[in-house]
Design a protein around this motif. Structure first.
Motif: not given
Length: 95
Positions: A1-4, A8-13, A27-35, A55-63
């Protein structure tokens, strides 16, 4: 899990990625800009289905960035006016 900054983003097994929170810059990667208050699946670069092989995920300020099992990195951020999803060439990932 990573918090920007405000998401926040996380992975499944199984190698799927989910993100939630502010999505002002795509920055959520769902193709929208909807909260999103609840986790949403990160889509593939074509926005036709879920991103797989994460295999890994990381978050930044707006990415957000996802390392895939083939060594490529999926970057999630906005390029005005629409969110962008880019898959980059293979690069080393610090461990």
């Amino acid at each position: 899990m990573s918090a920007g900054d405000s998401h926040t983003c996380g992975l499944t097994d199984a190698g799927a990625a989910y993100c939630w929170g502010s999505n002002r810059f795509g920055n959520l990667g769902d193709g929208t800009t909807t909260q999103r208050l609840l986790p949403v699946v990160v889509k593939n670069a074509a926005n036709t289905g879920p991103l797989t092989g994460v295999t890994q995920i990381t978050t930044g300020h707006y990415s957000s960035f996802a390392l895939l099992s083939d060594g490529t990195v999926r970057a999630m951020f906005a390029v005005s006016p629409a969110p962008a999803a880019r898959t980059t060439e293979r690069r080393s990932w610090p461990s």
